[in-house]
Write a protein that holds these residues in place. Structure first.
Motif, short mmCIF file in Angstrom:
data_model
loop_
_atom_site.label_atom_id
_atom_site.label_comp_id
_atom_site.label_asym_id
_atom_site.label_seq_id
_atom_site.Cartn_x
_atom_site.Cartn_y
_atom_site.Cartn_z
N VAL A 105 42.53 8.63 66.63
CA VAL A 105 41.33 9.24 66.08
C VAL A 105 40.29 9.16 67.13
CG1 VAL A 105 39.63 9.19 64.41
CG2 VAL A 105 41.76 8.13 63.74
N PRO A 106 40.02 10.35 67.85
CA PRO A 106 38.99 10.31 68.89
C PRO A 106 37.59 9.94 68.44
CG PRO A 106 39.86 12.70 68.59
CD PRO A 106 40.49 11.75 67.53
N GLY A 107 37.18 10.74 67.27
CA GLY A 107 35.97 10.57 66.89
C GLY A 107 35.84 10.96 65.37
N GLY A 108 36.45 10.26 64.69
CA GLY A 108 36.27 10.39 63.28
C GLY A 108 37.23 11.47 62.81
N GLY A 109 37.50 11.59 61.50
CA GLY A 109 38.64 12.48 61.15
C GLY A 109 39.86 12.20 61.12
N ALA A 110 40.85 13.21 61.31
CA ALA A 110 42.29 12.97 61.34
C ALA A 110 42.65 12.33 62.57
CB ALA A 110 42.92 14.23 61.05
N ALA A 111 43.85 11.67 62.62
CA ALA A 111 44.32 11.20 63.69
C ALA A 111 45.53 12.12 64.28
CB ALA A 111 45.00 9.72 63.53
N TYR A 112 45.50 12.18 65.80
CA TYR A 112 46.33 13.15 66.40
C TYR A 112 47.35 12.38 67.31
CZ TYR A 112 43.78 17.04 64.54
OH TYR A 112 43.24 18.13 63.96
N CYS A 113 48.54 13.12 67.35
CA CYS A 113 49.56 12.33 67.91
C CYS A 113 49.83 12.29 69.23
CB CYS A 113 50.93 12.41 67.30
SG CYS A 113 50.84 12.25 65.43
N SER A 114 50.37 11.23 69.88
CA SER A 114 50.90 11.32 71.31
C SER A 114 52.51 11.27 71.04
CB SER A 114 50.57 10.40 72.13
OG SER A 114 50.77 8.91 71.88
N ASP A 115 53.25 11.61 72.13
CA ASP A 115 54.73 11.58 71.97
C ASP A 115 55.11 11.79 73.51
OD1 ASP A 115 57.35 11.55 71.75
OD2 ASP A 115 57.32 13.42 70.42
N ILE A 116 55.76 10.72 74.25
CA ILE A 116 56.10 11.13 75.72
C ILE A 116 57.45 10.58 75.78
CG2 ILE A 116 54.74 8.93 76.51
CD1 ILE A 116 54.33 10.45 79.20
N THR A 117 58.41 10.74 76.73
CA THR A 117 59.48 10.03 77.17
C THR A 117 59.69 10.31 78.64
OG1 THR A 117 60.52 11.23 75.17
CG2 THR A 117 62.10 10.13 76.82
N ARG A 118 59.91 8.96 79.11
CA ARG A 118 60.15 8.63 80.56
C ARG A 118 61.57 8.05 80.65
NH1 ARG A 118 57.18 12.32 80.85
NH2 ARG A 118 55.47 12.70 82.03
#
Ligand code: ZN
Ligand code: ZN
Ligand code: ZN
Length: 359
Positions: A216-229
């Motif tokens: 959650v960058p600044g209130g509100g809904a949370a946004y996702c990360s997804d990475i593969t190495r």
């Protein structure tokens, strides 16, 4: 809603509710449901004991109707619908028991997935949403850096220990929650969604690390990360290197094909062709990517047959993989966004090569 012919949305579990209101329903048997009519005022029906969790910013948007244990929440939802509501869009992850109860008491209504309305809107991110995805990607990149630099050691440790470190570092870097941490070593990596085990990572292994969380960058809904190495523990054999070269070329081709005006299937096709040409086609057993936002998997899906045309604001993964049963597996994943000019750019910047860590 008007375009989809929907009179009201009924949003319970799932990402539509937090995406619209900043409030996420707990996955309880007690019913939480936002009644959002095409015309008229929205009402959020919540269990009384959950009411303190509803943030002020949500109360500014919707009327909150808390129900006590002896009240009938299904009745409250139906009573909150404007008269004459016929076509009702129910959030995709609403419990079946809740939907069945609603249907029994509204036999004349027509029912449709809420995603018919919400998915196309959610798939086009605004600037604030892109900024949130960018912050999440940068945080995930720092964890990938730790794996590649050796700050999170691999050799001699179990997959579960490494997955634990990855999860902890995701939170330290600003994620509010860890969605998943796949650590798949040696032959285990031939299963794309392998669950980390007690297998001890050994010299000569390749290790697929695929992880993400929500931020959650600044209130509100949370946004996702997804990475593969994918990492190599000690110098990998020539066949692993050759296979990785194919994978990296396929992933670059997928990213290169992604731009506004291109159909989703074409991105999949661009990546898949490279892998097929090298003879590994039948070992690339999944689609090339998925949209990402408040959910880690959401439209647009980059898959054969999907004619959906990419537009500015789309955000999705490009993640081809090659899986050789009994031997090894590898995958390379970045989150890519389509910018206002129609060009794509990767939000992830961690090293895309087959990084070799100390055995
Ligand atoms: Zn996956
Ligand atoms: Zn992933
Ligand atoms: Zn993914």
């Amino acid at each position: 809603m008007a375009a989809a012919g929907v009179d009201a949305l009924l949003l319970s579990l799932g990402a539509d509710l937090p995406w619209l209101t900043g409030y996420e329903a707990m996955p309880l048997e007690r019913l939480t449901m936002l009644v959002l009519p095409a015309a008229g005022d929205p009402v959020l029906v919540v269990p009384l004991l959950e009411e303190p969790r509803v943030p002020p910013s949500t109360r500014d948007l919707v009327e909150v109707r808390a129900w006590s244990e002896e009240e009938d929440p299904v009745g409250l939802v139906l009573a909150s619908l404007p008269p004459g509501s016929q076509v009702l869009g129910v959030s995709d992850r609403t419990w079946a028991v809740a939907l069945l109860a609603l249907q029994e008491r509204r036999p004349g209504a027509r029912w449709t997935p809420a995603s018919a309305v919400t998915a196309p809107v959610r798939a086009v991110k605004d600037a604030a949403e892109i900024a949130a995805l960018e912050a999440a990607a940068a945080a995930a990149d720092r964890v990938a850096d730790d794996l590649q630099s050796g700050a999170i050691p691999l050799a001699g440790r179990t997959e579960r220990q490494v997955a634990g470190d990855v999860g902890r570092r995701l939170v330290e870097e600003g994620h509010q929650r860890v969605n998943f941490a796949i650590v798949a070593s040696g032959p285990n990596a031939a299963s794309p969604h392998h669950e980390p085990t007690e297998r001890v990572i050994a010299p000569g292994d390749t290790v697929v690390c695929d992880f993400g969380g929500a931020l959650v960058p600044g209130g509100g809904a949370a946004y996702c990360s997804d990475i593969t190495r994918t990492l190599a523990v000690g110098e990998p054999p020539d066949d692993v290197r050759a296979c990785y070269d194919v994978l990296a070329a396929a992933q670059a081709a997928g990213r290169g094909a992604a731009r506004a005006g291109v159909a989703a299937w074409q991105v999949d096709d661009a990546a898949r062709r490279v892998i097929e040409a090298a003879g590994f086609g039948r070992h690339f057993v999944h689609r090339t990517g998925h949209g990402i936002g408040v959910e880690e998997h959401e439209p647009p899906y980059l898959v054969a047959g999907n004619e959906e045309v990419l537009v500015p604001g789309n955000a999705f993964s490009v993640e081809p993989g090659i899986y050789l049963p009994g031997r090894f597996g590898m995958r390379l994943e970045d989150i890519v966004v389509i910018g206002p000019g129609g060009e794509s750019r990767s939000l992830n910047r961690a090293d895309r090569s087959l990084v070799v860590v100390d055995p």
